[in-house]
Design a protein around this motif. Structure first.
Motif, mmCIF file in Angstrom:
data_model
loop_
_atom_site.group_PDB
_atom_site.id
_atom_site.type_symbol
_atom_site.label_atom_id
_atom_site.label_comp_id
_atom_site.label_asym_id
_atom_site.label_seq_id
_atom_site.Cartn_x
_atom_site.Cartn_y
_atom_site.Cartn_z
ATOM 1 N N UNK A 1 3.868 12.364 0.470
ATOM 2 C CA UNK A 1 2.664 11.678 0.878
ATOM 3 C C UNK A 1 2.248 10.629 -0.154
ATOM 4 N N UNK A 2 2.278 10.991 -1.433
ATOM 5 C CA UNK A 2 1.864 10.074 -2.499
ATOM 6 C C UNK A 2 2.767 8.849 -2.560
ATOM 7 N N UNK A 3 4.062 9.018 -2.415
ATOM 8 C CA UNK A 3 4.975 7.870 -2.457
ATOM 9 C C UNK A 3 4.750 6.951 -1.263
ATOM 10 N N UNK A 4 4.348 7.507 -0.139
ATOM 11 C CA UNK A 4 4.068 6.693 1.041
ATOM 12 C C UNK A 4 2.825 5.827 0.800
ATOM 13 N N UNK A 5 1.803 6.405 0.198
ATOM 14 C CA UNK A 5 0.576 5.670 -0.123
ATOM 15 C C UNK A 5 0.871 4.563 -1.128
ATOM 16 N N UNK A 6 1.656 4.876 -2.129
ATOM 17 C CA UNK A 6 2.033 3.867 -3.128
ATOM 18 C C UNK A 6 2.793 2.728 -2.464
ATOM 19 N N UNK A 7 3.699 3.037 -1.567
ATOM 20 C CA UNK A 7 4.466 2.009 -0.856
ATOM 21 C C UNK A 7 3.540 1.124 -0.031
ATOM 22 N N UNK A 8 2.605 1.731 0.691
ATOM 23 C CA UNK A 8 1.681 0.958 1.525
ATOM 24 C C UNK A 8 0.784 0.067 0.662
ATOM 25 N N UNK A 9 0.277 0.605 -0.434
ATOM 26 C CA UNK A 9 -0.569 -0.188 -1.335
ATOM 27 C C UNK A 9 0.237 -1.337 -1.943
ATOM 28 N N UNK A 10 1.451 -1.066 -2.356
ATOM 29 C CA UNK A 10 2.311 -2.102 -2.943
ATOM 30 C C UNK A 10 2.584 -3.211 -1.938
#
Length: 185
Positions: A1-10
């Motif tokens: 979940x955290x990596x998905x959020x980081x990807x979306x923010x990036x």
């Protein structure tokens, strides 16, 4: 979940920065024109003498802009190997060099801040024929007011700035026409 959020923010930041850069260059810098000639870039203005510079090329030979005064029309190309739009621009620049071969025309391609061996490998692999110079510390780019790459500056045989462009513009017919007019004088 955290990596998905980081990807979306990036990705969101990337899109936002792309839109902002496009606005800064195409709207504010080019006064809404979107393409073609700028009137000024930093302290550099159309119709003024281009600032002289001295640097070295890939063979470690000294080169200055005044070496070409009275002899050749020059396109200064500020770029880097990591820059995708610069790579696209170089294909068009090679076409211009081929078209005006044997005329009083030269491209001085100023790499911004990269090691000579990296630049040399890139140029040799692509088989580009223009004169590649090193702006190792970015001082020449700063003197010309370069804020984004690729940046092109057309300088006539008298050393006067005739055309400015920031960003890539596929197959710039305006630049080709200006070069054609200048090499015939």
């Amino acid at each position: 979940m955290t990596s998905r959020v980081i990807t979306i923010v990036t990705l969101t930041l990337f899109v936002a920065m792309t839109i902002w850069i496009n606005y800064e260059i195409k709207v504010k810098v080019q006064q809404g024109g979107g393409q073609g000639t700028l009137k000024e870039m930093g302290n550099l203005k159309l119709g003024q003498i281009a600032p002289d510079f001295s640097t070295v090329d890939l063979s470690n030979r000294a080169v200055s802009l005044t070496d070409y005064h009275g002899k050749k029309v020059v396109v200064l190309d500020f770029w880097a190997t990591w820059c995708g739009p610069c790579r696209m621009e170089m294909v068009d620049l090679q076409s211009l060099l081929d078209k005006f071969k044997g005329k009083n025309f030269e491209i001085l391609s100023l790499d911004q801040g990269e090691a000579a061996d990296k630049v040399s490998q890139f140029i040799n692999r692509k088989k580009y024929g223009f004169h590649v110079l090193l702006d190792a510390d970015g001082a020449i780019g700063n003197r010309y007011g370069v804020r984004g790459i690729p940046t092109l500056v057309l300088v006539d045989t008298n050393g006067v700035v005739q055309w400015l462009q920031v960003g890539y513009s596929s197959g710039s017919q305006e630049l080709e026409q200006k070069i054609g007019n200048l090499v015939q004088k």
